[in-house]
Scaffold this motif. Structure first.
Motif, mmCIF file in Angstrom:
data_model
loop_
_atom_site.group_PDB
_atom_site.id
_atom_site.type_symbol
_atom_site.label_atom_id
_atom_site.label_comp_id
_atom_site.label_asym_id
_atom_site.label_seq_id
_atom_site.Cartn_x
_atom_site.Cartn_y
_atom_site.Cartn_z
ATOM 1 N N LYS A 71 1.684 -3.670 2.670
ATOM 2 C CA LYS A 71 0.409 -3.640 3.397
ATOM 3 C C LYS A 71 0.555 -4.231 4.794
ATOM 4 N N ALA A 72 1.258 -5.332 4.903
ATOM 5 C CA ALA A 72 1.436 -5.974 6.204
ATOM 6 C C ALA A 72 2.195 -5.072 7.174
ATOM 7 N N GLU A 73 3.082 -4.247 6.627
ATOM 8 C CA GLU A 73 3.884 -3.364 7.471
ATOM 9 C C GLU A 73 3.275 -1.976 7.632
ATOM 10 N N THR B 66 -8.241 -3.842 6.829
ATOM 11 C CA THR B 66 -8.842 -4.078 8.137
ATOM 12 C C THR B 66 -8.211 -5.317 8.759
ATOM 13 N N LEU B 67 -7.787 -5.194 9.999
ATOM 14 C CA LEU B 67 -7.133 -6.294 10.700
ATOM 15 C C LEU B 67 -8.150 -7.094 11.523
ATOM 16 N N SER C 131 -8.637 -11.378 -5.850
ATOM 17 C CA SER C 131 -9.291 -10.664 -4.759
ATOM 18 C C SER C 131 -8.885 -9.207 -4.749
ATOM 19 N N GLY C 132 -9.642 -8.391 -4.028
ATOM 20 C CA GLY C 132 -9.364 -6.968 -3.914
ATOM 21 C C GLY C 132 -8.535 -6.684 -2.677
ATOM 22 N N PRO C 133 -8.710 -5.508 -2.073
ATOM 23 C CA PRO C 133 -7.909 -5.137 -0.902
ATOM 24 C C PRO C 133 -8.137 -6.042 0.296
ATOM 25 N N GLU C 134 -9.227 -6.839 0.272
ATOM 26 C CA GLU C 134 -9.470 -7.765 1.385
ATOM 27 C C GLU C 134 -8.487 -8.928 1.400
#
Length: 327
Positions: A46-48, A56-57, A89-92
């Motif tokens: 995800k970070a890459e 969301t950044l 937590s979820g995708p956040e």
């Protein structure tokens, strides 16, 4: 609070350790002082920007935490300040930090015997594996389960869960040390899946039948052999591709042996069917309290060394689970 922050999709070396303002609580939420956070392969993806989900950044990695509740909204009824808890937590994300704010529905009271580090090792790997074996494979007691990459975090969780569910477990791992580890955690047999033609070992252990369920978080060359080690009416669980190569399958193979190829997308199922996912995690915690399963935390890093922890996983250097500690 201090946190690891992703400001752009780039190599994880560009993640920043910085100071952020604390979030305000909304209705139904609690604030957890994080003591430990689990590190997983998808955190790096995800970070890459290589994961299906593009957060969301700016974004804080981490989806599993162990800690203590320090604040609750006025309408929270299931938890109180001082509770020792596991957070999901979820995708956040938000786990690679000194604190996190979650809905009370995403928080679980810890068994008295469970450490914060063990709690942070549960939600992703045990959640994924139980969903795979229970909901996707519909595995039955007495069936044979073949686990690839069995000494890794998700693999070792699957070995333990397979035994808790009554399966006969064959663990496939690359070194004698890793195979010995899987046997200590309940595997009935351990085989070397770096050897040519290793599927013959599986067939020999199953009287020529092959495995009923194959759990594959590896892909690559291991897949090419494993699809030939599965039995009639088997279920091949596609978890991920830590080997790097996404393999292909000649579609006549499942036709000939009558087996299913089953995708396991845990994060989407978890967030879309949360009540069922929560019940799964409650069962995992109950099995932990009963001593049926025991998360293995094999490496601990301070929060400010999160990049090093992430690299240890993507380079496949570790067995068991890697966690970050805030103090």
């Amino acid at each position: 609070m201090k946190a690891i922050v992703c400001h752009a999709f780039a190599p994880v070396d560009q993640l920043r350790y910085e100071e952020l303002a604390s979030r305000r609580l909304a209705a139904g939420q609690v604030r957890i002082s994080i003591k430990a956070a689990g590190v997983n392969f998808p955190d790096s993806l995800k970070a890459e920007g290589q994961h299906q989900i593009k957060p969301t950044l700016p974004w804080i990695p981490g989806s599993e935490t162990g800690g203590v509740i320090v604040e609750t909204a006025s309408d929270v009824t299931q938890h109180k300040v001082g509770d020792r808890v596991m957070g999901v937590s979820g995708p956040e994300g938000g786990g690679f930090a000194q604190e996190i704010v979650l809905s009370e529905e995403r928080v679980f009271t810890l068994p008295a015997s469970m450490s914060f580090q063990e709690a942070a090792a549960v939600p992703v790997v045990y959640g994924t594996s139980l969903y795979a074996l229970k909901q996707r494979a519909r595995m039955l007691p007495g069936e044979t389960l073949l686990v690839l990459g069995a000494a890794g975090g998700v693999g070792l969780a699957t070995v333990q869960l397979g035994k808790a569910m009554g399966a006969r477990v064959i663990a496939a791992a690359s070194t004698p040390e890793k195979r010995a580890l899987t046997l200590r955690h309940g595997a009935d047999h351990a085989i070397d899946y770096t050897l040519p033609g290793w599927r013959e070992q599986v067939k020999a252990l199953t009287g020529g039948k092959g495995a009923d369920v194959v759990y594959d978080p590896v892909g690559g060359d291991a897949f090419d052999e494993a699809v030939r080690a599965i039995g009639w009416m088997g279920r091949y669980l596609v978890i991920g591709f830590t080997a790097g190569r996404i393999p292909t399958l000649k579609i006549n193979m499942p036709l000939i042996k009558g087996y299913d190829v089953v995708g396991v997308r845990y994060d989407v199922w978890r967030d879309g069917w949360w009540s069922e996912a929560r019940a799964n995690l409650e069962l995992v915690l109950a099995w932990c309290a009963e001593g049926k399963i025991a998360p293995l935390v094999s490496a601990r890093y301070p929060l400010d060394r999160a990049v090093e922890a992430m690299r240890s996983i993507t380079s496949r250097q570790v067995t068991g689970k890697v966690v970050l500690e805030t103090a």
